[in-house]
Structure formats: structure tokens, C-alpha cells
Design a protein around this motif. Structure first.
Motif, PDB file in Angstrom:
ATOM      1  N   GLY A 131       0.804  -1.222   0.000  1.00  0.00           N
ATOM      2  CA  GLY A 131       0.000   0.000   0.000  1.00  0.00           C
ATOM      3  C   GLY A 131       0.830   1.262   0.000  1.00  0.00           C
ATOM      4  N   GLY A 132       2.154   1.128   0.020  1.00  0.00           N
ATOM      5  CA  GLY A 132       3.008   2.306  -0.044  1.00  0.00           C
ATOM      6  C   GLY A 132       3.714   2.624   1.262  1.00  0.00           C
ATOM      7  N   LYS A 133       3.533   1.767   2.253  1.00  0.00           N
ATOM      8  CA  LYS A 133       4.300   1.883   3.494  1.00  0.00           C
ATOM      9  C   LYS A 133       4.317   0.523   4.164  1.00  0.00           C
ATOM     10  CE  LYS A 133       0.436   3.429   6.328  1.00  0.00           C
ATOM     11  NZ  LYS A 133      -0.091   4.459   7.184  1.00  0.00           N
ATOM     12  N   ILE A 134       5.340   0.287   4.952  1.00  0.00           N
ATOM     13  CA  ILE A 134       5.440  -0.974   5.661  1.00  0.00           C
ATOM     14  C   ILE A 134       4.262  -1.075   6.625  1.00  0.00           C
ATOM     15  CG2 ILE A 134       6.825  -2.311   7.300  1.00  0.00           C
ATOM     16  CD1 ILE A 134       9.323  -1.020   6.038  1.00  0.00           C
ATOM     17  N   GLY A 135       3.611  -2.230   6.611  1.00  0.00           N
ATOM     18  CA  GLY A 135       2.459  -2.445   7.489  1.00  0.00           C
ATOM     19  C   GLY A 135       1.129  -2.222   6.806  1.00  0.00           C
ATOM     20  N   CYS A 136       1.164  -1.998   5.497  1.00  0.00           N
ATOM     21  CA  CYS A 136      -0.062  -1.678   4.764  1.00  0.00           C
ATOM     22  C   CYS A 136      -0.068  -2.377   3.408  1.00  0.00           C
ATOM     23  CB  CYS A 136      -0.131  -0.164   4.583  1.00  0.00           C
ATOM     24  SG  CYS A 136      -1.500   0.406   3.591  1.00  0.00           S
ATOM     25  N   GLN A 137      -1.161  -3.063   3.114  1.00  0.00           N
ATOM     26  CA  GLN A 137      -1.336  -3.752   1.832  1.00  0.00           C
ATOM     27  C   GLN A 137      -2.647  -3.306   1.198  1.00  0.00           C
ATOM     28  OE1 GLN A 137       0.803  -6.726   0.550  1.00  0.00           O
ATOM     29  NE2 GLN A 137       2.059  -5.296   1.691  1.00  0.00           N
ATOM     30  N   ILE A 138      -2.682  -3.320  -0.131  1.00  0.00           N
ATOM     31  CA  ILE A 138      -3.888  -2.971  -0.891  1.00  0.00           C
ATOM     32  C   ILE A 138      -4.359  -4.200  -1.650  1.00  0.00           C
ATOM     33  CG2 ILE A 138      -4.768  -1.643  -2.861  1.00  0.00           C
ATOM     34  CD1 ILE A 138      -2.913   0.647  -1.994  1.00  0.00           C
ATOM     35  N   HIS A 139      -5.663  -4.406  -1.641  1.00  0.00           N
ATOM     36  CA  HIS A 139      -6.294  -5.530  -2.352  1.00  0.00           C
ATOM     37  C   HIS A 139      -7.245  -4.926  -3.385  1.00  0.00           C
ATOM     38  CE1 HIS A 139      -8.643  -9.591  -1.846  1.00  0.00           C
ATOM     39  NE2 HIS A 139      -8.137  -9.433  -3.055  1.00  0.00           N
ATOM     40  N   CYS A 140      -6.998  -5.223  -4.660  1.00  0.00           N
ATOM     41  CA  CYS A 140      -7.906  -4.749  -5.701  1.00  0.00           C
ATOM     42  C   CYS A 140      -7.945  -5.764  -6.840  1.00  0.00           C
ATOM     43  CB  CYS A 140      -7.533  -3.356  -6.202  1.00  0.00           C
ATOM     44  SG  CYS A 140      -6.154  -3.241  -7.342  1.00  0.00           S
ATOM     45  N   SER A 141      -8.863  -5.558  -7.753  1.00  0.00           N
ATOM     46  CA  SER A 141      -8.999  -6.487  -8.870  1.00  0.00           C
ATOM     47  C   SER A 141      -7.784  -6.383  -9.790  1.00  0.00           C
ATOM     48  CB  SER A 141     -10.276  -6.200  -9.664  1.00  0.00           C
ATOM     49  OG  SER A 141     -10.109  -5.050 -10.467  1.00  0.00           O
ATOM     50  N   VAL A 142      -7.472  -7.485 -10.436  1.00  0.00           N
ATOM     51  CA  VAL A 142      -6.367  -7.495 -11.396  1.00  0.00           C
ATOM     52  C   VAL A 142      -6.667  -6.518 -12.526  1.00  0.00           C
ATOM     53  CG1 VAL A 142      -5.112  -8.903 -13.082  1.00  0.00           C
ATOM     54  CG2 VAL A 142      -5.623  -9.846 -10.824  1.00  0.00           C
ATOM     55  N   ASP A 143      -7.916  -6.475 -12.976  1.00  0.00           N
ATOM     56  CA  ASP A 143      -8.287  -5.547 -14.054  1.00  0.00           C
ATOM     57  C   ASP A 143      -8.010  -4.101 -13.656  1.00  0.00           C
ATOM     58  OD1 ASP A 143      -9.086  -7.608 -15.725  1.00  0.00           O
ATOM     59  OD2 ASP A 143     -11.218  -7.380 -15.269  1.00  0.00           O
TER      60      ASP A 143
END
Length: 157
Positions: A131-143
Motif C-alpha cells: 500500500g506504499g508503506k510498511i504495514g499496509c497492503q492494498i487488495h484490488c482487482s487485477v483488471d
């Protein structure tokens, strides 16, 4: 962890892309991709890492691969029609991307670099990435990922 918007999230918001944010504890220092997947209670197959490279012609390329996979630099060079590719040194990462190791997102970098997503994602509906920082993830569609990053997909592992 306080939910602060990162450059990646601001870009997704600006393009009205639907995404989910996962945060995880970093106090134990375990920020490798497999540990991150476990901390986010997600299947390792969904979690991808961002790797920044430089070609023999000095162009920067961003490769996004599953955390359990290892980048094949020869396949990467072939995918981007370059003679050779090498990883950028970790000391260069912040200056090139605006992100640090462990928090490097393929979205929201200082400059727009070509993004190549591993073809292992071709069978996935969605992926999870930094997500742009340690400790953060983003989940989105491949499309949506492909559209926002203007990525191509290639055999790179």
C-alpha cells in the motif's frame, strides 16, 4: 495502526478504483511477503511484491510478482526487449520511487515507470500488493491494477 492515506491510495481514490486495505503489525520485523500474507490472514497466492530494476540501457522497470516466486532476470529482460536487467540497489529505491524497501507500491511512485505483472496473476480475480508503506497492503482487482498502472503481463518467473 492508524489508517493514513498513502500516495497509492490517493491515486486509487482519484481514479475511483475500489480497493481494500489490510494493515499488519511490524514490530517483530517480519515484513517478507509470506509473513505479510500470514499476518493479513490471506492466501500467499494472492500477495504480490514490487521489484524495481534497471536495464542495460539504464531504463527503470517495475516487476510485480507473487511473494513466493523469484524474479527471473533473463525472462524480465526478454519481456521488456532489453539486453539485461538487474535489481536496483536498496539505497536507490527511495530516490527513484519515493518508497522504501518493504513498502514499495507499484502505484504512486515519484515517476511513472513501466510496470510488468507476472502472468501468474492471469488466473486471479484480484491481487494484494504494498500500500506504499510498511504495514499496509492494498487488495484490488487485477483488471483495476492493470488499468491504474498501465501494466503489461508477462512470463517473468
Amino acid at each position: 495502526m492508524k489508517n493514513v492515506k498513502t500516495n497509492a491510495m490517493r491515486q486509487l481514490d482519484a481514479k475511483k478504483v475500489k480497493y481494500e486495505v489490510y494493515t499488519y503489525d511490524t514490530e517483530d520485523g517480519m515484513i517478507d511477503g509470506i509473513s505479510v500474507a500470514q499476518k493479513c490472514h490471506q492466501d500467499v497466492k494472492l500477495v504480490y511484491k514490487t521489484l524495481v530494476t534497471r536495464s542495460a540501457s539504464k531504463k527503470i522497470y517495475v516487476f510485480v510478482v507473487n511473494v513466493a516466486d523469484e524474479l527471473d532476470l533473463k525472462k524480465c529482460a526478454k519481456a521488456v526487449h532489453e539486453k539485461s536487467i538487474e535489481m536496483v540497489h536498496v539505497n536507490e529505491l527511495l530516490g527513484l520511487t519515493g518508497y522504501i524497501r518493504g513498502g514499495c507500491s507499484p502505484i504512486g511512485m515519484k515517476k511513472k515507470y513501466p510496470v510488468i505483472l507476472s502472468d501468474t496473476a492471469s488466473s486471479m480475480d484480484s491481487i494484494i500488493f504494498s500500500g506504499g508503506k510498511i504495514g499496509c497492503q492494498i487488495h484490488c482487482s487485477v483488471d483495476d491494477f492493470m488499468k491504474i498502472t498501465q501494466a503489461s503481463m508477462a512470463l517473468i518467473v
